[in-house]
Design an enzyme around this catalytic site. Structure first.
Site, PDB file in Angstrom:
ATOM      1  N   CYS A  39       0.833  -1.200   0.000  1.00 25.58           N
ATOM      2  CA  CYS A  39       0.000   0.000   0.000  1.00 25.58           C
ATOM      3  C   CYS A  39       0.870   1.253   0.000  1.00 25.58           C
ATOM      4  O   CYS A  39       2.006   1.243   0.489  1.00 25.58           O
ATOM      5  CB  CYS A  39      -0.940  -0.015   1.208  1.00 25.58           C
ATOM      6  N   SER A  79      -5.160  11.707  -3.994  1.00 29.35           N
ATOM      7  CA  SER A  79      -4.817  10.334  -4.322  1.00 29.35           C
ATOM      8  C   SER A  79      -4.186  10.281  -5.702  1.00 29.35           C
ATOM      9  O   SER A  79      -4.438  11.146  -6.550  1.00 29.35           O
ATOM     10  CB  SER A  79      -6.085   9.469  -4.301  1.00 29.35           C
TER      11      SER A  79
END
Length: 605
Positions: A164, A521
């Site tokens: 991640c 993001s």
């Protein structure tokens, strides 16, 4: 024959055959070779025959209770193995198996692995909630955890796995701090989901929320997109932050050549891919080679190799988060590379990667045609890379790319430098001005935006902004301001994927700008400006904006301004009062006190 048996045969038996003597000589040579690699751990375990051997008996007693079963194990170098597994996100779900594989491979390569985990916060899961405040913070926690284990066990080398987003820079920053021979290896990309003949990924779900809010899809369609977006383990599939950072790590030389694009799982998502298993084997071999050659992370991560990394980041259309993380890595490596250098790199690098969120393809598609080495070879042939930079393979960039072919002309996943998707200067742009004196980051990703002027719509947090978008209160030409989401003010610099995706879903992605002292993001696209510095909490101009103030984004001149007189700005600044910290104890409170500006990578060390 074990070393114990050899010694017994040699010293306690009168019949000393040539075979026993040969074995003993081999034993001595092997022990000497391994002892030479125990640069640090000899202080922890002691060395046979050295003066500290007896006094380190208690340490060895504890190690004998775990994996140190043979006497010769104490002659082997210690390798820290960071395997940040969690079943809390597909990005790291496979790392439990990868860590076990890598542990076995390190042992087979002649070293003793010290395996451990770290916290992992999923951006995609925590997005739009208070939990997201721990995301960027987790980068620092992961880095501190790994540094603690490397130095707490006086390890001679290290191999770290990342999945991640924040677990990738978090896995490399401590390697630059401790500077022991080390390798980073990526956990792998997720495969795309399939629905109605279309490839889906996690951003599909976020954008579906905006479409649902605008009444363009019903509840059942939203559910089907949700259920098909993430088919198995692996990091988010487009050129979002995780795949951007994996590409950066390969380009900077810390990731194994060719491994950044490998799928985490097999095509049916039932087991870890053979490519990933092989990456673990190669990582074990690589760290031993680095130990023998005494090649350390700071020999690899230099100003030149960072320029290589940023060149690749621009060429693939990578995430704005790459700016933060590259700056943090440069700081840890004590390399002079600043936020202004990104404009210089952007202005000479075209976009040749046709990747989501703005393009058509995902990382699996790149892997199918040759991966990051194919892109690097194209850049190298165009004279855009420093080819003499060292890598974890023990070879230079040029040596790694020596046998890589040309870009196939039968695909459109990537294009050539001669015929790029977008000309240089059309990806990440650093904007300054009275609204961002220290800098801010605009992601153009090929857009032809020259300027945008509109009224400020001011929100004090992400949630109120998202609610306004979903309620239809944002209209064409608005400039949304989301403040007090910076590194210290948030704290934690939350990503604005939920509101940015809602704008796209509502059809406002090309007509409404969103400016924040938080982040975006890697899946965000549209007119998005983040990392505004100084942030609102620390007296930045963004903190004194008022509803309706006229904001101008001037891309051509790389400026971000509020159209107010100097007198008005000074008046408002004199009246401004810092808000009370949102947290007064615990992790977030400590982070808020320590964290630097986003323009410096939001680091804490």
């Amino acid at each position: 024959m074990s070393y114990d048996l050899v010694e017994a045969n040699l010293f306690h038996k009168t019949n000393r055959s040539p075979i026993v003597l040969y074995d003993f000589i081999f034993f001595l040579l092997h022990r000497m070779a391994n002892n030479n690699l125990k640069h640090r751990s000899k202080e922890l375990t002691g060395l046979h025959g050295d003066k500290n051997w007896a006094k380190r008996a208690p340490a060895r007693a504890m190690l004998r209770a775990v994996d140190f079963k043979n006497e010769e194990d104490f002659d082997k170098p210690l390798i820290a193995l960071a395997a940040p597994y969690t079943n809390g996100t597909p990005c790291n779900d496979q790392i439990d198996e990868l860590g076990k594989t890598l542990k076995s491979e390190i042992y087979s390569a002649g070293a003793m692995p010290i395996i451990f985990g770290t916290p992992v916060v999923s951006d995609g899961i925590s997005m739009g909630t208070e939990a997201m405040k721990y995301s960027l913070v987790s980068r620092e926690i992961i880095a501190d955890c790994i540094e603690t284990m490397i130095n707490g066990y006086l390890c001679d080398g290290s191999v770290t796995i990342g999945g991640c987003d924040k677990s990738i820079p978090g896995a490399v920053m401590p390697l630059l701090r401790t500077n022991v021979p080390s390798v980073f290896v990526y956990g792998g990309t997720i495969r795309p989901g399939k629905y109605k003949g279309q490839d889906l990924n996690i951003v599909s779900s976020f954008e579906a929320v905006g479409q649902h809010g605008a009444g363009n899809i019903d509840d059942e369609e939203l559910k089907q997109i949700e259920c098909h977006s993430c088919p198995g383990a692996g990091s988010c599939g487009g050129m979002y932050t995780a795949n951007t950072m994996a590409s950066i790590m390969e380009a900077v030389g810390m990731n194994l050549s060719g491994s950044a694009s490998h799928n985490a799982m097999t095509e049916n998502n039932k087991s870890v891919s053979e490519d990933k298993k092989n990456d673990m084997k190669q990582a074990a071999k690589a760290v031993m080679n680095l130990l023998r050659q005494d090649i350390k992370p700071r020999d690899i991560v230099t100003r030149e190799s960072i320029e290589n990394a940023v060149t690749v980041m621009m060429a693939v259309g990578g995430s704005t988060n790459g700016v933060l993380h590259v700056l943090a890595m440069a700081r840890e490596a004590e390399v002079d590379f600043t936020i202004d250098d990104f404009n210089r790199m952007n202005e000479k690098t075209p976009i040749i990667g046709n990747f989501k969120p703005t393009g058509k393809y995902v990382m699996s598609d790149l892997d199918a045609i040759g991966g990051i080495p194919l892109i690097m070879k194209e850049l190298m042939d165009a004279g855009m890379l420093h080819t003499d930079c060292m890598t974890v393979s023990g070879k230079t960039i040029a040596e790694n790319l020596e046998n890589i072919g040309k870009i196939p002309n039968t695909q459109d996943v990537i294009t050539s430098i001669a015929n790029p998707l977008y000309e240089p200067g059309h990806h990440l742009v650093i904007l300054k001005g009275n609204l961002a004196p220290e800098g801010s980051v605009l992601k153009l990703s090929g857009k032809t935006l020259h300027s945008h002027t509109g009224p400020a719509r001011v929100f004090e947090d992400e949630e109120s902004c998202l609610n306004a978008i979903l309620a239809g209160k944002i209209i064409d030409n608005d400039v949304i301001i989301v403040r007090n989401e910076g590194p210290a003010g948030g704290p934690g610099m939350r990503e604005m994927l939920a509101p940015s995706a809602a704008l796209i879903g509502a059809g406002l992605g090309k007509t409404v700008a969103l400016i924040t002292d938080g982040r975006f993001s890697g899946g965000s696209h549209g007119i998005m400006i983040g990392h505004v510095a100084p942030e609102a909490f620390r007296g930045g101009t963004i903190g004194i904006l008022q509803e309706g103030d006229e904001i101008t984004i001037d891309v051509d001149n790389k400026e971000l301004n509020v159209n107010l007189t100097e007198e008005e700005l000074e008046k408002r600044k004199a009246e401004w009062k810092q808000m009370k910290p949102r947290y007064t104890r615990g992790t977030l409170a400590k982070y808020a006190k320590l964290v630097h500006s986003a323009s410096e990578g939001a680091i804490t060390s």
